[in-house]
Design a protein around this motif. Structure first.
Motif, PDB file in Angstrom:
ATOM      1  N   LEU A  72      45.665  64.148  18.244  1.00  0.00           N
ATOM      2  CA  LEU A  72      46.631  63.629  17.282  1.00  0.00           C
ATOM      3  C   LEU A  72      47.018  62.199  17.628  1.00  0.00           C
ATOM      4  O   LEU A  72      47.080  61.826  18.798  1.00  0.00           O
ATOM      5  CB  LEU A  72      47.884  64.513  17.268  1.00  0.00           C
ATOM      6  CG  LEU A  72      47.654  66.027  17.171  1.00  0.00           C
ATOM      7  CD1 LEU A  72      48.971  66.769  17.311  1.00  0.00           C
ATOM      8  CD2 LEU A  72      46.954  66.384  15.866  1.00  0.00           C
ATOM      9  N   HIS A  73      47.305  61.408  16.596  1.00  0.00           N
ATOM     10  CA  HIS A  73      47.745  60.027  16.804  1.00  0.00           C
ATOM     11  C   HIS A  73      48.836  59.700  15.790  1.00  0.00           C
ATOM     12  O   HIS A  73      48.591  59.719  14.577  1.00  0.00           O
ATOM     13  CB  HIS A  73      46.580  59.052  16.638  1.00  0.00           C
ATOM     14  CG  HIS A  73      46.992  57.613  16.680  1.00  0.00           C
ATOM     15  ND1 HIS A  73      47.662  57.053  17.751  1.00  0.00           N
ATOM     16  CD2 HIS A  73      46.839  56.613  15.766  1.00  0.00           C
ATOM     17  CE1 HIS A  73      47.902  55.780  17.508  1.00  0.00           C
ATOM     18  NE2 HIS A  73      47.420  55.486  16.309  1.00  0.00           N
ATOM     19  N   VAL A  74      50.047  59.421  16.270  1.00  0.00           N
ATOM     20  CA  VAL A  74      51.161  59.073  15.388  1.00  0.00           C
ATOM     21  C   VAL A  74      51.085  57.582  15.080  1.00  0.00           C
ATOM     22  O   VAL A  74      51.209  56.746  15.977  1.00  0.00           O
ATOM     23  CB  VAL A  74      52.516  59.419  16.036  1.00  0.00           C
ATOM     24  CG1 VAL A  74      53.664  58.996  15.117  1.00  0.00           C
ATOM     25  CG2 VAL A  74      52.598  60.910  16.332  1.00  0.00           C
ATOM     26  N   VAL A  75      50.878  57.254  13.804  1.00  0.00           N
ATOM     27  CA  VAL A  75      50.735  55.849  13.409  1.00  0.00           C
ATOM     28  C   VAL A  75      52.083  55.203  13.114  1.00  0.00           C
ATOM     29  O   VAL A  75      52.175  53.979  12.986  1.00  0.00           O
ATOM     30  CB  VAL A  75      49.820  55.714  12.175  1.00  0.00           C
ATOM     31  CG1 VAL A  75      48.430  56.233  12.484  1.00  0.00           C
ATOM     32  CG2 VAL A  75      50.415  56.444  10.967  1.00  0.00           C
ATOM     33  N   GLY A  76      53.137  56.012  12.994  1.00  0.00           N
ATOM     34  CA  GLY A  76      54.458  55.455  12.747  1.00  0.00           C
ATOM     35  C   GLY A  76      55.463  56.536  12.415  1.00  0.00           C
ATOM     36  O   GLY A  76      55.097  57.643  12.023  1.00  0.00           O
ATOM     37  N   ASP A  77      56.738  56.205  12.600  1.00  0.00           N
ATOM     38  CA  ASP A  77      57.807  57.115  12.202  1.00  0.00           C
ATOM     39  C   ASP A  77      58.911  56.302  11.553  1.00  0.00           C
ATOM     40  O   ASP A  77      59.108  55.128  11.874  1.00  0.00           O
ATOM     41  CB  ASP A  77      58.348  57.894  13.405  1.00  0.00           C
ATOM     42  CG  ASP A  77      59.062  57.004  14.404  1.00  0.00           C
ATOM     43  OD1 ASP A  77      60.265  56.735  14.212  1.00  0.00           O
ATOM     44  OD2 ASP A  77      58.415  56.569  15.385  1.00  0.00           O
TER      45      ASP A  77
END
Length: 267
Positions: A72-77
């Motif tokens: 998984l890779h969180v690109v932004g929040d």
């Protein structure tokens, strides 16, 4: 290039009508998706995720949790819907984890906006409630997954993988609740025109608007400086005049008549 794969949320369902066959079919389809996916192994590039939550601490905690998994890779929040849409269009977010607001109408508007992004992300709604009507409303608006906050990390990751692949995801308990909780379909609600809303008093319209925004009876009573019993009286009058039965009916009526496009009506 990513291609949106149709899911069960795109099956036509009439507003305000939940036939037994539709609820059972939806539950069966969701369970079928889950059974096909369980145990699948991860291959390919990490799944790109965006997190939408008004609470900064929750966003940071979710981001830190997901960052521990190489799949998984969180690109932004963000707490802002437009920023989250930007993550989808400019950072190619495949999945959005959307923390449900107390205001049901806001959740539906957020899901609808994200689902409308061309080749956009698939949305998973995270919520403490699992009311069958609210789950169905989320899927009807375009969500691909629905998880309670009581779900495990393993279930969350499984949901992300399934939804990224274009499949729908709910826990088996939620799917069964959809099948059993909707066996007695409510009467169809004819969404009123503005002229029908004119039959409501100013206070009745305010109560309708507050309930549509997700506030409970006691909360509405406190906001308006009246008793809970008085709120119940107003709700009964609204029911008699407009034929509404459920909170989702209040939301649809308020949305169709623009009551939620402005700031909450003053008492």
């Amino acid at each position: 290039m990513r291609t949106r794969i149709p899911n069960v949320s795109q099956r036509p369902l009439m507003a305000g009508v939940f036939p037994v066959e539709s609820s059972d079919a939806l539950a069966a389809a969701l369970l079928s998706d889950a059974s096909r996916r369980r145990g699948a192994r991860f291959t390919g590039e990490p799944i790109r995720i965006a997190v939408l939550d008004r609470n900064q601490l929750m966003r940071q905690a979710m981001t830190a949790l997901l960052a521990r998994d190489p799949r998984l890779h969180v690109v932004g929040d963000s707490c802002d819907l437009e920023q989250c849409i930007s993550y989808a269009t400019h950072r190619a977010a495949q999945v959005v984890l959307l923390s449900a607001e107390p205001d049901v109408a806001t959740v539906i508007k957020q899901v609808t906006a994200l689902a409308a992004v061309p080749l956009g992300p698939h949305v998973i709604v995270l919520n403490g409630e699992q009311q069958p009507e609210e789950v169905l409303d989320a899927f009807r608006a375009g969500a691909f997954g629905y998880l309670p906050w009581s779900a495990s990390v393993t279930e969350l990751i499984e949901a992300i993988e399934m939804v990224a692949d274009g499949m729908s995801y709910v826990l088996p308990t939620t799917a069964k609740a959809l099948a059993t909780g909707l066996r007695t379909p409510p009467k169809a609600v004819a969404l009123p025109e503005s002229s029908r809303l004119d039959t409501l008093s100013a206070r009745e319209r305010t109560v309708l608007e507050r309930i549509a925004r997700g506030f409970s009876g006691p909360e509405v009573a406190e906001q308006l400086g009246i008793t809970v019993k008085t709120v119940d009286t107003y709700r009964h009058r609204i029911h008699e005049k407009l034929g509404v039965h459920h909170r989702s009916d209040y939301v649809r009526i308020a949305l169709d008549n623009g009551l939620l496009l402005r700031e909450p009506h003053s008492p």
